[in-house]
Write a protein that holds these residues in place. Sequence first.
Motif, PDB file in Angstrom:
ATOM      1  N   HIS A   1       8.851   2.920  -4.588  1.00 35.15           N
ATOM      2  CA  HIS A   1       9.924   2.652  -3.623  1.00 35.15           C
ATOM      3  C   HIS A   1      11.236   2.315  -4.346  1.00 35.15           C
ATOM      4  N   ALA A   2      11.119   1.574  -5.441  1.00 34.59           N
ATOM      5  CA  ALA A   2      12.327   1.236  -6.206  1.00 34.59           C
ATOM      6  C   ALA A   2      12.926   2.501  -6.817  1.00 34.59           C
ATOM      7  N   ALA A   3      12.069   3.415  -7.273  1.00 32.62           N
ATOM      8  CA  ALA A   3      12.571   4.668  -7.861  1.00 32.62           C
ATOM      9  C   ALA A   3      13.268   5.513  -6.792  1.00 32.62           C
ATOM     10  N   ILE A   4      12.698   5.522  -5.574  1.00 30.44           N
ATOM     11  CA  ILE A   4      13.327   6.275  -4.473  1.00 30.44           C
ATOM     12  C   ILE A   4      14.687   5.654  -4.146  1.00 30.44           C
ATOM     13  N   ARG A   5      14.732   4.316  -4.080  1.00 33.61           N
ATOM     14  CA  ARG A   5      16.005   3.669  -3.740  1.00 33.61           C
ATOM     15  C   ARG A   5      17.046   3.926  -4.837  1.00 33.61           C
ATOM     16  N   ALA A   6      16.594   3.921  -6.080  1.00 33.80           N
ATOM     17  CA  ALA A   6      17.537   4.193  -7.171  1.00 33.80           C
ATOM     18  C   ALA A   6      18.084   5.621  -7.037  1.00 33.80           C
ATOM     19  N   ALA A   7      17.210   6.568  -6.677  1.00 35.88           N
ATOM     20  CA  ALA A   7      17.664   7.958  -6.520  1.00 35.88           C
ATOM     21  C   ALA A   7      18.657   8.061  -5.357  1.00 35.88           C
TER      22      ALA A   7
ATOM     23  N   SER B   1      22.058   4.869   6.520  1.00 30.72           N
ATOM     24  CA  SER B   1      20.941   4.027   6.977  1.00 30.72           C
ATOM     25  C   SER B   1      20.668   4.231   8.469  1.00 30.72           C
ATOM     26  N   ARG B   2      21.611   4.823   9.183  1.00 33.82           N
ATOM     27  CA  ARG B   2      21.406   5.040  10.622  1.00 33.82           C
ATOM     28  C   ARG B   2      20.657   6.338  10.911  1.00 33.82           C
ATOM     29  N   ASN B   3      20.813   7.321  10.027  1.00 36.79           N
ATOM     30  CA  ASN B   3      20.200   8.613  10.363  1.00 36.79           C
ATOM     31  C   ASN B   3      19.134   9.066   9.373  1.00 36.79           C
ATOM     32  N   LEU B   4      18.759   8.173   8.458  1.00 36.56           N
ATOM     33  CA  LEU B   4      17.715   8.520   7.489  1.00 36.56           C
ATOM     34  C   LEU B   4      16.754   7.351   7.273  1.00 36.56           C
ATOM     35  N   VAL B   5      15.471   7.687   7.309  1.00 40.79           N
ATOM     36  CA  VAL B   5      14.413   6.805   6.818  1.00 40.79           C
ATOM     37  C   VAL B   5      13.612   7.679   5.860  1.00 40.79           C
ATOM     38  N   VAL B   6      13.208   7.135   4.731  1.00 40.71           N
ATOM     39  CA  VAL B   6      12.332   7.886   3.819  1.00 40.71           C
ATOM     40  C   VAL B   6      10.930   7.290   3.940  1.00 40.71           C
ATOM     41  N   ALA B   7       9.921   8.141   4.011  1.00 41.44           N
ATOM     42  CA  ALA B   7       8.537   7.639   4.036  1.00 41.44           C
ATOM     43  C   ALA B   7       7.834   8.121   2.772  1.00 41.44           C
TER      44      ALA B   7
ATOM     45  N   ALA C   1      21.640  16.226  15.752  1.00 40.41           N
ATOM     46  CA  ALA C   1      21.292  15.967  17.158  1.00 40.41           C
ATOM     47  C   ALA C   1      21.339  14.475  17.487  1.00 40.41           C
ATOM     48  N   GLY C   2      21.717  13.665  16.510  1.00 38.77           N
ATOM     49  CA  GLY C   2      21.818  12.223  16.757  1.00 38.77           C
ATOM     50  C   GLY C   2      20.523  11.472  16.529  1.00 38.77           C
ATOM     51  N   LEU C   3      19.545  12.165  15.921  1.00 39.66           N
ATOM     52  CA  LEU C   3      18.260  11.513  15.649  1.00 39.66           C
ATOM     53  C   LEU C   3      18.252  10.939  14.237  1.00 39.66           C
ATOM     54  N   CYS C   4      17.327  10.036  14.001  1.00 39.86           N
ATOM     55  CA  CYS C   4      17.084   9.527  12.654  1.00 39.86           C
ATOM     56  C   CYS C   4      15.925  10.332  12.067  1.00 39.86           C
ATOM     57  N   ALA C   5      16.160  10.996  10.947  1.00 41.27           N
ATOM     58  CA  ALA C   5      15.124  11.805  10.299  1.00 41.27           C
ATOM     59  C   ALA C   5      14.255  10.910   9.423  1.00 41.27           C
ATOM     60  N   VAL C   6      12.947  11.004   9.621  1.00 39.67           N
ATOM     61  CA  VAL C   6      12.010  10.282   8.753  1.00 39.67           C
ATOM     62  C   VAL C   6      11.485  11.312   7.752  1.00 39.67           C
ATOM     63  N   VAL C   7      12.100  11.343   6.584  1.00 41.45           N
ATOM     64  CA  VAL C   7      11.788  12.369   5.582  1.00 41.45           C
ATOM     65  C   VAL C   7      10.616  11.893   4.717  1.00 41.45           C
ATOM     66  N   CYS C   8       9.522  12.659   4.747  1.00 40.69           N
ATOM     67  CA  CYS C   8       8.313  12.257   4.022  1.00 40.69           C
ATOM     68  C   CYS C   8       8.259  12.898   2.633  1.00 40.69           C
TER      69      CYS C   8
ATOM     70  N   LEU D   1       9.666   3.591   4.055  1.00 38.17           N
ATOM     71  CA  LEU D   1       8.360   3.198   4.584  1.00 38.17           C
ATOM     72  C   LEU D   1       7.259   3.601   3.619  1.00 38.17           C
ATOM     73  N   TYR D   2       6.160   2.857   3.653  1.00 36.33           N
ATOM     74  CA  TYR D   2       4.963   3.275   2.928  1.00 36.33           C
ATOM     75  C   TYR D   2       3.984   3.860   3.950  1.00 36.33           C
ATOM     76  N   GLY D   3       3.299   4.915   3.577  1.00 33.27           N
ATOM     77  CA  GLY D   3       2.258   5.469   4.445  1.00 33.27           C
ATOM     78  C   GLY D   3       1.086   5.943   3.610  1.00 33.27           C
ATOM     79  N   GLY D   4      -0.087   5.858   4.204  1.00 31.33           N
ATOM     80  CA  GLY D   4      -1.309   6.279   3.503  1.00 31.33           C
ATOM     81  C   GLY D   4      -2.339   5.180   3.595  1.00 31.33           C
ATOM     82  N   SER D   5      -3.208   5.301   4.639  1.00 35.14           N
ATOM     83  CA  SER D   5      -4.288   4.332   4.831  1.00 35.14           C
ATOM     84  C   SER D   5      -3.787   2.892   4.943  1.00 35.14           C
ATOM     85  N   MET D   6      -2.621   2.711   5.576  1.00 37.11           N
ATOM     86  CA  MET D   6      -2.214   1.330   5.853  1.00 37.11           C
ATOM     87  C   MET D   6      -3.056   0.830   7.025  1.00 37.11           C
ATOM     88  N   LYS D   7      -3.630  -0.351   6.845  1.00 36.87           N
ATOM     89  CA  LYS D   7      -4.565  -0.933   7.824  1.00 36.87           C
ATOM     90  C   LYS D   7      -4.222  -2.414   7.979  1.00 36.87           C
ATOM     91  N   PRO D   8      -4.815  -3.063   8.997  1.00 37.20           N
ATOM     92  CA  PRO D   8      -4.523  -4.496   9.161  1.00 37.20           C
ATOM     93  C   PRO D   8      -4.831  -5.308   7.898  1.00 37.20           C
TER      94      PRO D   8
END
Length: 255
Positions: free
Chosen positions: A191-197, A163-169, A125-132, A213-220
Amino acid sequence: MSQGRRPLIAGNWKMNGGLDEVDSLAGDLAGRMAALDGPPAFELALCPPFPLLPMIAARIEESGIALGAQDCHGAEKGAHTGDTSANLLAEVGCAYVIVGHSERRADHKETDDQVRRKAEAAQAAGLCAVVCVGETEAERDAGRAVAVVVGQVAGSVPEGSTSRNLVVAYEPVWAIGTGKTATPQDAQDMHAAIRAALGERFGAEAAAGIRILYGGSMKPDNAAGLLALADVDGGLIGGASLKADDFWAIAEAVR
Ligand code: PGA
């Protein structure tokens, strides 16, 4: 961050927000974007619940903030009561859609296979999927975190992703909404292991452009340390994305 990857700071509002609150939250953030001197070092995205998408789209129009949804169906259209197609999400102005969030994997028993089909529909559909992806505490304690996450990446990320249609979280399940975060070393290692895969599948050059992306209790107060890591290209923010000050402080922690 490196390799020209523009950090993405995405707010996952989950099942939160009444009409009044979110109108002022989105308006506040749009105002902060407009007050910037030049182009920001980050890309900002808001992922509200489905019924709010058109309203938030109007609120952030021309602000440079992107719109995202929290899920989509794997089919193009059809008899799927209660589901939403990626095509419709694109029509109402979404650029992103989160798929395979651990809360959906748990609450709705979503499998890697289903998540991959959703990501494929999003990309078509032309969207970028953020795959968690992310391991549970028991899986980490058993020393299986990397194997679990790399397995989820293999099963959930569509062929031909770019890189245009995928982001991994990467969102360790035990860190979501708990106030616990991965140590910077653990986050960077994963993150390095994910990038290697991704590199094994799509080639090193393509993998170097895909944002993780990193997610999980990210705060200022912990964002700067996480966002400075070589393979962390932004954050998927839950709780802290519901407060304009906190969400903005996280975005400003991008250097
Ligand atoms: P949290 O949620 O920031 O509230 O931990 C993150 C997420 O689930 O996307």
